[in-house]
Design an enzyme around this catalytic site. Sequence first.
Site, PDB file in Angstrom:
ATOM      1  NE  ARG A 108      -3.862   0.522   1.996  1.00 41.19           N
ATOM      2  CZ  ARG A 108      -5.074   0.561   2.564  1.00 41.19           C
ATOM      3  NH1 ARG A 108      -5.281   1.286   3.649  1.00 41.19           N
ATOM      4  NH2 ARG A 108      -6.068  -0.133   2.047  1.00 41.19           N
ATOM      5  CG  HIS A 132      -8.429  -0.018  -2.641  1.00 41.67           C
ATOM      6  ND1 HIS A 132      -7.653  -1.140  -2.382  1.00 41.67           N
ATOM      7  CD2 HIS A 132      -9.048   0.292  -1.467  1.00 41.67           C
ATOM      8  CE1 HIS A 132      -7.806  -1.480  -1.107  1.00 41.67           C
ATOM      9  NE2 HIS A 132      -8.641  -0.640  -0.528  1.00 41.67           N
ATOM     10  CD  GLN A 181     -12.975  -1.730  -0.758  1.00 41.82           C
ATOM     11  OE1 GLN A 181     -12.127  -1.713   0.121  1.00 41.82           O
ATOM     12  NE2 GLN A 181     -14.194  -2.175  -0.536  1.00 41.82           N
ATOM     13  CG  ASP A 238     -13.735   6.226  -0.631  1.00 40.40           C
ATOM     14  OD1 ASP A 238     -13.669   6.104   0.618  1.00 40.40           O
ATOM     15  OD2 ASP A 238     -12.724   6.190  -1.362  1.00 40.40           O
ATOM     16  CB  CYS A 257     -14.140   1.170   0.156  1.00 37.78           C
ATOM     17  SG  CYS A 257     -13.808   2.935   0.380  1.00 37.78           S
ATOM     18  NE  ARG A 309     -10.413  -5.420   0.277  1.00 44.45           N
ATOM     19  CZ  ARG A 309      -9.711  -4.424   0.838  1.00 44.45           C
ATOM     20  NH1 ARG A 309     -10.332  -3.442   1.431  1.00 44.45           N
ATOM     21  NH2 ARG A 309      -8.393  -4.376   0.757  1.00 44.45           N
TER      22      ARG A 309
HETATM   23  N1   CP Z   1     -11.336  -0.380   2.590  1.00 37.66           N
HETATM   24  C1   CP Z   1     -10.059  -0.418   2.999  1.00 37.66           C
HETATM   25  O1   CP Z   1      -9.122  -0.660   2.219  1.00 37.66           O
HETATM   26  O2   CP Z   1      -9.892  -0.177   4.324  1.00 37.66           O
HETATM   27  P1   CP Z   1      -8.508   0.053   5.086  1.00 37.66           P
HETATM   28  O3   CP Z   1      -7.960   1.358   4.599  1.00 37.66           O
HETATM   29  O4   CP Z   1      -8.864   0.080   6.540  1.00 37.66           O
HETATM   30  O5   CP Z   1      -7.586  -1.074   4.734  1.00 37.66           O
HETATM   31  N1  NVA Z   2     -10.161   6.680  -0.962  1.00 41.80           N
HETATM   32  C1  NVA Z   2      -9.781   6.226   0.359  1.00 41.80           C
HETATM   33  C2  NVA Z   2      -9.986   4.751   0.470  1.00 41.80           C
HETATM   34  C3  NVA Z   2      -9.620   4.133   1.770  1.00 41.80           C
HETATM   35  C4  NVA Z   2      -9.821   2.663   1.797  1.00 41.80           C
HETATM   36  C5  NVA Z   2      -8.330   6.604   0.628  1.00 41.80           C
HETATM   37  O1  NVA Z   2      -7.503   6.453  -0.278  1.00 41.80           O
HETATM   38  O2  NVA Z   2      -8.039   7.060   1.726  1.00 41.80           O
END
Ligand code: CP
Ligand code: NVA
Length: 306
Positions: free
Chosen positions: A101, A128, A131, A223, A263, A291
């Site tokens: 990530r 993502h 997701q 989101d 998400c 997930r």
């Molecule tokens: N939806 C998601 O990826 O959540 P986190 O950021 O908590 O991993």
């Molecule tokens: N769009 C959000 C998603 C988190 C899972 C972010 O990038 O923070």
Amino acid sequence: MKKDFLSIADWSTDELYQLIDLSKKIKSEPKNYSTSLQGKSIATIFEKQSLRTHVTFDVGIHQLGAHAIYLTQADISLGKRESVYDTGKNLERWVDGIVVRTYADKTCTDLAKAVKVPVINALTDREHPCQALGDFLTVHEKMWSFFGKKFVFVGDGNNVCHSLMLFAAKVGMNFVAAVPKGYEPDKNVFKSAVTSAKKMGSTVEINHDPKEAVKGASVIYTDVWTSMGQEAEKEKRLTIFKNYQVNKKLMSIAKSDAIFMHCLPAHRGEEVTDEVMDSKNSVVFDEAENRLHTQKAVMFTLMKGE
Ligand code: CP
Ligand code: NVA
């Protein structure tokens, strides 16, 4: 066979359906897969915070019989303590796969290019994909088909919107991004989705009017308005996005059986009201559960054969 899971754009319609089918099998008979990756080690690197992704990868890796090594910025300082390339060249000597990530999407793609082991994008500023896969399993479980149904993403044309848009296009769902002017999805991602949708006979559109956009929708998705890394813009975004809240009134314009998706994490009272989050049409915790199953399918597909 693909080496990595970096962008939904890289995977064909058939391959995405195969991942969904495998996810369903893994979900119904998890014990059948408990030694699939026995003896393997998988590094999970997080430049940003996470609850769902961290826990579901940890648990999923354990349930496949492998071992997870969790590495934060405090541990390895990716791209700062040494180059991303050198980090990758070290890791590939020890581990069988890398889950990562990052902020910049390039960090993730550069790492994937540098190493011979599979790399899984666990969220970047651009996409993502994990997701989207979990979410489309959820949609399939609820509706049993994608084709011709309308999926509306309300809010910011962000990383999650990108992966959902690409996925919807690949499986022939009609997708609308209901976003304020200036917050549209990335042009290249949009173009790629439009190309995929044309092949499937479906559509991908941008609409600045959320009320107009959600008419006839089977899925309403939102989101956070401020993603990780954009915190300095939070106040400005609260004003810009205020008409894009998913509330009971907006849901009432969609189909009566439309599902609500997010998400997570959610900022209740901002992009979504409690009433919608906690309604019977909300499937947000099913998405979170899925997930786990879908990421196990991705790891199985990429790492089993080695
Ligand atoms: N939806 C998601 O990826 O959540 P986190 O950021 O908590 O991993
Ligand atoms: N769009 C959000 C998603 C988190 C899972 C972010 O990038 O923070």
